[in-house]
Motif scaffolding. Sequence first.
Motif, PDB file in Angstrom:
ATOM      1  N   GLY A 170    -100.062  45.143  -1.377  1.00  0.00           N
ATOM      2  CA  GLY A 170     -98.756  45.543  -0.863  1.00  0.00           C
ATOM      3  C   GLY A 170     -98.691  47.049  -0.667  1.00  0.00           C
ATOM      4  N   GLN A 171     -99.211  47.793  -1.652  1.00  0.00           N
ATOM      5  CA  GLN A 171     -99.269  49.250  -1.543  1.00  0.00           C
ATOM      6  C   GLN A 171    -100.178  49.694  -0.397  1.00  0.00           C
ATOM      7  N   CYS A 172    -101.348  49.066  -0.304  1.00  0.00           N
ATOM      8  CA  CYS A 172    -102.323  49.460   0.717  1.00  0.00           C
ATOM      9  C   CYS A 172    -101.751  49.315   2.117  1.00  0.00           C
ATOM     10  N   TYR A 173    -101.062  48.208   2.375  1.00  0.00           N
ATOM     11  CA  TYR A 173    -100.507  47.982   3.709  1.00  0.00           C
ATOM     12  C   TYR A 173     -99.206  48.751   3.931  1.00  0.00           C
ATOM     13  N   GLU A 174     -98.571  49.201   2.862  1.00  0.00           N
ATOM     14  CA  GLU A 174     -97.382  50.039   3.019  1.00  0.00           C
ATOM     15  C   GLU A 174     -97.770  51.462   3.404  1.00  0.00           C
ATOM     16  N   TYR A 175     -98.804  51.987   2.752  1.00  0.00           N
ATOM     17  CA  TYR A 175     -99.156  53.402   2.944  1.00  0.00           C
ATOM     18  C   TYR A 175    -100.432  53.621   3.764  1.00  0.00           C
ATOM     19  N   GLY A 176    -101.098  52.530   4.171  1.00  0.00           N
ATOM     20  CA  GLY A 176    -102.298  52.678   4.979  1.00  0.00           C
ATOM     21  C   GLY A 176    -103.485  53.220   4.220  1.00  0.00           C
ATOM     22  N   THR A 177    -103.711  52.729   2.996  1.00  0.00           N
ATOM     23  CA  THR A 177    -104.830  53.187   2.180  1.00  0.00           C
ATOM     24  C   THR A 177    -105.924  52.122   2.130  1.00  0.00           C
ATOM     25  N   LEU A 178    -107.092  52.510   1.603  1.00  0.00           N
ATOM     26  CA  LEU A 178    -108.245  51.609   1.463  1.00  0.00           C
ATOM     27  C   LEU A 178    -108.589  50.909   2.770  1.00  0.00           C
ATOM     28  N   THR A 179    -108.579  51.652   3.857  1.00  0.00           N
ATOM     29  CA  THR A 179    -108.928  51.205   5.219  1.00  0.00           C
ATOM     30  C   THR A 179    -107.908  50.238   5.809  1.00  0.00           C
ATOM     31  N   CYS A 180    -106.801  49.981   5.114  1.00  0.00           N
ATOM     32  CA  CYS A 180    -105.769  49.086   5.635  1.00  0.00           C
ATOM     33  C   CYS A 180    -104.884  49.835   6.632  1.00  0.00           C
ATOM     34  N   PRO A 181    -104.477  49.184   7.723  1.00  0.00           N
ATOM     35  CA  PRO A 181    -103.489  49.808   8.596  1.00  0.00           C
ATOM     36  C   PRO A 181    -102.108  49.738   7.958  1.00  0.00           C
ATOM     37  N   VAL A 182    -101.208  50.626   8.358  1.00  0.00           N
ATOM     38  CA  VAL A 182     -99.821  50.503   7.915  1.00  0.00           C
ATOM     39  C   VAL A 182     -99.254  49.255   8.570  1.00  0.00           C
ATOM     40  N   ASP A 183     -98.851  48.303   7.768  1.00  0.00           N
ATOM     41  CA  ASP A 183     -98.409  47.003   8.284  1.00  0.00           C
ATOM     42  C   ASP A 183     -97.278  46.483   7.391  1.00  0.00           C
ATOM     43  N   PRO A 184     -96.021  46.774   7.765  1.00  0.00           N
ATOM     44  CA  PRO A 184     -94.891  46.335   6.935  1.00  0.00           C
ATOM     45  C   PRO A 184     -94.879  44.846   6.647  1.00  0.00           C
ATOM     46  N   ARG A 185     -95.253  44.035   7.628  1.00  0.00           N
ATOM     47  CA  ARG A 185     -95.204  42.587   7.427  1.00  0.00           C
ATOM     48  C   ARG A 185     -96.141  42.152   6.297  1.00  0.00           C
ATOM     49  N   ARG A 186     -97.373  42.654   6.341  1.00  0.00           N
ATOM     50  CA  ARG A 186     -98.324  42.292   5.286  1.00  0.00           C
ATOM     51  C   ARG A 186     -97.936  42.901   3.950  1.00  0.00           C
ATOM     52  N   SER A 187     -97.446  44.128   3.978  1.00  0.00           N
ATOM     53  CA  SER A 187     -97.026  44.775   2.750  1.00  0.00           C
ATOM     54  C   SER A 187     -95.932  43.970   2.068  1.00  0.00           C
ATOM     55  N   ILE A 188     -94.913  43.622   2.818  1.00  0.00           N
ATOM     56  CA  ILE A 188     -93.785  42.876   2.250  1.00  0.00           C
ATOM     57  C   ILE A 188     -94.247  41.504   1.775  1.00  0.00           C
ATOM     58  N   ALA A 189     -95.158  40.866   2.525  1.00  0.00           N
ATOM     59  CA  ALA A 189     -95.647  39.538   2.137  1.00  0.00           C
ATOM     60  C   ALA A 189     -96.377  39.588   0.799  1.00  0.00           C
ATOM     61  N   TRP A 190     -97.250  40.595   0.621  1.00  0.00           N
ATOM     62  CA  TRP A 190     -97.991  40.683  -0.640  1.00  0.00           C
ATOM     63  C   TRP A 190     -97.084  41.091  -1.793  1.00  0.00           C
ATOM     64  N   TYR A 191     -96.159  42.029  -1.546  1.00  0.00           N
ATOM     65  CA  TYR A 191     -95.200  42.403  -2.589  1.00  0.00           C
ATOM     66  C   TYR A 191     -94.380  41.180  -3.014  1.00  0.00           C
ATOM     67  N   THR A 192     -93.989  40.375  -2.042  1.00  0.00           N
ATOM     68  CA  THR A 192     -93.156  39.200  -2.338  1.00  0.00           C
ATOM     69  C   THR A 192     -93.914  38.212  -3.215  1.00  0.00           C
ATOM     70  N   LYS A 193     -95.194  37.989  -2.903  1.00  0.00           N
ATOM     71  CA  LYS A 193     -95.997  37.071  -3.719  1.00  0.00           C
ATOM     72  C   LYS A 193     -96.052  37.549  -5.175  1.00  0.00           C
ATOM     73  N   ALA A 194     -96.259  38.861  -5.350  1.00  0.00           N
ATOM     74  CA  ALA A 194     -96.334  39.402  -6.710  1.00  0.00           C
ATOM     75  C   ALA A 194     -94.975  39.380  -7.390  1.00  0.00           C
ATOM     76  N   ALA A 195     -93.931  39.717  -6.638  1.00  0.00           N
ATOM     77  CA  ALA A 195     -92.587  39.751  -7.213  1.00  0.00           C
ATOM     78  C   ALA A 195     -92.116  38.363  -7.635  1.00  0.00           C
ATOM     79  N   GLU A 196     -92.495  37.360  -6.866  1.00  0.00           N
ATOM     80  CA  GLU A 196     -92.104  35.991  -7.203  1.00  0.00           C
ATOM     81  C   GLU A 196     -92.712  35.536  -8.524  1.00  0.00           C
ATOM     82  N   LYS A 197     -93.788  36.200  -8.942  1.00  0.00           N
ATOM     83  CA  LYS A 197     -94.409  35.902 -10.229  1.00  0.00           C
ATOM     84  C   LYS A 197     -93.894  36.827 -11.326  1.00  0.00           C
ATOM     85  N   GLY A 198     -92.893  37.648 -10.986  1.00  0.00           N
ATOM     86  CA  GLY A 198     -92.261  38.483 -11.997  1.00  0.00           C
ATOM     87  C   GLY A 198     -92.864  39.854 -12.184  1.00  0.00           C
ATOM     88  N   ASP A 199     -93.698  40.316 -11.239  1.00  0.00           N
ATOM     89  CA  ASP A 199     -94.287  41.646 -11.367  1.00  0.00           C
ATOM     90  C   ASP A 199     -93.221  42.711 -11.106  1.00  0.00           C
TER      91      ASP A 199
END
Length: 308
Positions: A170-199
């Motif tokens: 989620g961080q990587c796609y939010e800020y474009g790190t670790l060769t990831c492009p800035v991609d809000p859709r992917r960032s939000i999707a990964w954050y949501t998966k983690a948040a749904e587990k209580g992170d």
Amino acid sequence: MRRLATQGNAYPEAQFFLANCYGTGMLGLQVDHERAYHLYLQAAKQNHPAASYRVAVCNEIGAGTRKENPRAFAFYRKAASLGDTAAMYKLGMILLHGSLGQQKNAREAIGWLRRAAEQADEENPHALHELGLLHESKDNSVVIHDEAYAKELFTRAAQLGYTPSQYKLGQCYEYGTLTCPVDPRRSIAWYTKAAEKGDSEAELALSGWYLTGSEGVLKQSDSEAYLWARRAANKGLSKAEYAVGYYAEVGIGVKQDMELAKRWYMRSATQGNKRAMNRLTELKRLGNKKSNQGRPTRAQTRDECVII
């Protein structure tokens, strides 16, 4: 099951299963850690990989037997040598950090972590994440710095459902790190998966996304921003406690309430959050009056509360 585990040529899988029953109270048995340990040990003597790992855990934490770090280490090594994935990961981490009284051995540690990563599954994704962290870091001589490979490792762990890796992506796609492009859709999707587990970190990150919204991806919502931050704050995340205090002070997603803001700032400050300490000092200086700075923009609020 008792006959299979104790009579004649005892069956190690039965010993392991019965040990689990005594350890957890399954099949109506009364929890008995000493009996569980004894059965794990009997199965381990017959080279049962998972039982050898459980013997190591029992010796490390003192469950059903006394704590013995050297014995724990010996059984972690045995279980790892027998192919137990969890033991491979544990042995790698022990050697990497020099825990249980062992000398650090980075080269051997990486070898065990790589073996554990090769066998990674939904129950054992941890080695993938740890290797990703090592390859991400520029400040170690253990492995080569390789951001693309780190991303690959985090992705594999995240796809297996490992929450820390999901948050990391989620961080990587939010800020474009670790060769990831800035991609809000992917960032939000990964954050949501983690948040749904209580992170809690992911919950706070989602709060930030709801503050600003993302065109075509996520509708802006102050109320959702407040609720996600509140979830994280209720788990004791200092940054989130500060964020909820700020939302209450400014009036974002909740009615403006200076007393509520101070209570949350105080909780955050108790954990050493310097921003919360400074904000309490500022409020005291103002005599609890509203700041004359005016309502901050959502982007300013996001920078203030989430990107800390």
